[in-house]
Design an enzyme around this catalytic site. Sequence first.
Site, mmCIF file in Angstrom:
data_model
loop_
_atom_site.group_PDB
_atom_site.id
_atom_site.type_symbol
_atom_site.label_atom_id
_atom_site.label_comp_id
_atom_site.label_asym_id
_atom_site.label_seq_id
_atom_site.Cartn_x
_atom_site.Cartn_y
_atom_site.Cartn_z
ATOM 1 N N LYS A 1 53.907 24.567 1.425
ATOM 2 C CA LYS A 1 52.564 24.496 0.840
ATOM 3 C C LYS A 1 52.242 23.071 0.354
ATOM 4 O O LYS A 1 51.166 22.531 0.608
ATOM 5 C CB LYS A 1 52.480 25.488 -0.326
ATOM 6 N N CYS B 1 43.559 21.040 -5.685
ATOM 7 C CA CYS B 1 44.752 21.237 -4.856
ATOM 8 C C CYS B 1 45.274 19.926 -4.292
ATOM 9 O O CYS B 1 46.366 19.487 -4.628
ATOM 10 C CB CYS B 1 44.431 22.176 -3.703
HETATM 11 N N1 SAJ Z 1 38.011 15.157 2.197
HETATM 12 C C1 SAJ Z 1 37.696 13.884 2.685
HETATM 13 N N2 SAJ Z 1 37.792 13.674 4.030
HETATM 14 C C2 SAJ Z 1 38.132 14.662 4.901
HETATM 15 C C3 SAJ Z 1 38.452 15.945 4.400
HETATM 16 C C4 SAJ Z 1 38.379 16.168 3.038
HETATM 17 O O1 SAJ Z 1 37.373 12.969 1.926
HETATM 18 O O2 SAJ Z 1 38.169 14.383 6.116
HETATM 19 C C5 SAJ Z 1 37.945 15.410 0.742
HETATM 20 C C6 SAJ Z 1 36.898 16.452 0.353
HETATM 21 O O3 SAJ Z 1 35.629 15.867 0.247
HETATM 22 C C7 SAJ Z 1 37.441 16.936 -0.976
HETATM 23 C C8 SAJ Z 1 38.954 16.851 -0.775
HETATM 24 O O4 SAJ Z 1 39.157 15.993 0.316
HETATM 25 O O5 SAJ Z 1 37.072 16.071 -2.030
HETATM 26 C C9 SAJ Z 1 39.638 18.183 -0.513
HETATM 27 O O6 SAJ Z 1 38.841 19.006 0.364
HETATM 28 P P1 SAJ Z 1 39.488 19.879 1.546
HETATM 29 O O7 SAJ Z 1 38.378 20.586 2.234
HETATM 30 O O8 SAJ Z 1 40.339 19.017 2.387
HETATM 31 O O9 SAJ Z 1 40.485 20.869 0.828
HETATM 32 P P2 SAJ Z 1 40.394 21.919 -0.403
HETATM 33 O O10 SAJ Z 1 40.922 21.231 -1.624
HETATM 34 O O11 SAJ Z 1 39.085 22.597 -0.503
HETATM 35 O O12 SAJ Z 1 41.469 23.023 0.114
HETATM 36 C C10 SAJ Z 1 42.792 22.609 0.456
HETATM 37 C C11 SAJ Z 1 43.133 23.223 1.825
HETATM 38 N N3 SAJ Z 1 44.368 22.605 2.331
HETATM 39 C C12 SAJ Z 1 44.453 22.101 3.584
HETATM 40 O O13 SAJ Z 1 43.500 22.063 4.347
HETATM 41 C C13 SAJ Z 1 45.780 21.555 4.008
HETATM 42 C C14 SAJ Z 1 43.303 24.731 1.707
HETATM 43 O O14 SAJ Z 1 43.746 25.300 2.929
HETATM 44 C C15 SAJ Z 1 44.308 25.070 0.575
HETATM 45 O O15 SAJ Z 1 44.470 26.473 0.413
HETATM 46 C C16 SAJ Z 1 43.761 24.489 -0.703
HETATM 47 O O16 SAJ Z 1 43.688 23.057 -0.542
HETATM 48 C C17 SAJ Z 1 44.709 24.876 -1.833
HETATM 49 O O17 SAJ Z 1 44.354 25.807 -2.589
HETATM 50 O O18 SAJ Z 1 45.800 24.307 -1.930
#
Ligand code: SAJ
Length: 437
Positions: A216, A270
């Site tokens: 995880k 996360c």
């Molecule tokens: N972000 C970027 N660029 C990207 C992708 C995301 O800047 O290309 C930023 C987003 O704007 C945001 C942050 O990253 O601020 C996180 O967003 P996210 O959509 O990547 O993830 P979370 O935090 O909503 O959810 C993540 C997910 N993990 C993965 O994709 C590996 C989800 O599957 C997990 O269950 C969750 O964390 C968790 O609960 O751990």
Amino acid sequence: MSTKIKNVAVVGLGYIGLPTAAILATNGLRVTGVDVNRNNIDAINRGEVPFVEPDLAVHVAGAVTQGNLRAQLEMPEAEAYIIAVPTPFNEDKTADLSYVEAAARAIAPKLRGGELVVLESTSPPGATQHLADYLVGLRPDLRTDDAASSTPEGLLHVAHCPERVLPGRIMIELVTNDRIVGGITRRAAEMAKGLYSVFCQGAIFLTDATTAEMAKLVENSYRDVNIAFANELSIISDKLGIDVWELISLANHHPRVNILQPGPGVGGHCIAVDPWFVVAAAPEEARLIRQARITNDSKPDWVVRKVEEAASTLGRRPVIAALGLAFKANIDDLRESPAVSIVGQLADALPEAKILVAEPHVSDLPAALDTRQKIQLMDVHSAIDCADIVLVLVDHDEFKEISKELLEGKAVVDTRGIWRGHAEVSKTESALLVGGL
Ligand code: SAJ
């Protein structure tokens, strides 16, 4: 494999616990949700959901009406306990397991032996073993390791089954995602697999508890490192005067390259937290993972500097339209949001500036911002209309549809690259195009 478990207690009714409780209940199990928040308990027992998540309300209302889901303050007796409480980090970035321990203290007196206890909360390596030891410490009449004896009496089954669902898609991903289950014993892992296969249509892989914990953490660290790479590219591209989104899109045509998108920093509860658990477990070795956290955490400062530069060329009191406060697109969640931090930092860095915030998903400014007179929440068109500088912080769909005429003559600091198609805007001389517009 089907489960014989019919009676489950879910401890912690937040973003993960409540959806898990609801989906178990709508699949016919009798579920008691336990939480410390009386208001949330009352809302759930009325069939209401205390936060926004697509499709969750239907599941909760259905489960409560069927009589399969009930929320309460007290820990019940159950055949299985799922712990889904927060695991934040301490000042020194180590994990704070106090909520897990509090859940264990509430569960311990209810145990008779034979129960399954699943830790779902994102946890540092060793946390599941710690939970098992902690429970046995509270209940020395029980044991969690079946190696010593083949008799089932007094045996407690402890496993880790980390949640992996994406906020905004939780009800879909609960069903479709593959899951990893790490048991203190193989039998504990198999019991947990039986429980989760009630609703999980993905594959369920069994391993040991530490590998499951690390899996995880590594998933979120992988994403953090890749976002840090994109954020570093945006700063390099800005220095070289090229468009980072064009750069990434071209590089991604390579069959083995898939660079993520830069932004104002990484938010949410996360990805901005979990990699620190890996760093804490191996401080000397986790150098890339640590640096990714530092790179992503420092991106808001860089954005603030870019706005300061734009403001310094105006020669008057700047009016800044800040578009978006959520931590990512099309949600209302402001937790750990870099956008909130940037707006707060701007208010400090540019004391004379007026900041007009447009966030269509909230009706009030968060507490961190609402005491400041010069920050105002307003609709996106009025905010842009009044502004000298337009700062894009979140790529909400509403913002992507904004007409380019509205941006004419304004400096634009677009941290998400949402208006790249507006070729004429990128030629506007007064526009400051961060990372390439
Ligand atoms: N972000 C970027 N660029 C990207 C992708 C995301 O800047 O290309 C930023 C987003 O704007 C945001 C942050 O990253 O601020 C996180 O967003 P996210 O959509 O990547 O993830 P979370 O935090 O909503 O959810 C993540 C997910 N993990 C993965 O994709 C590996 C989800 O599957 C997990 O269950 C969750 O964390 C968790 O609960 O751990």
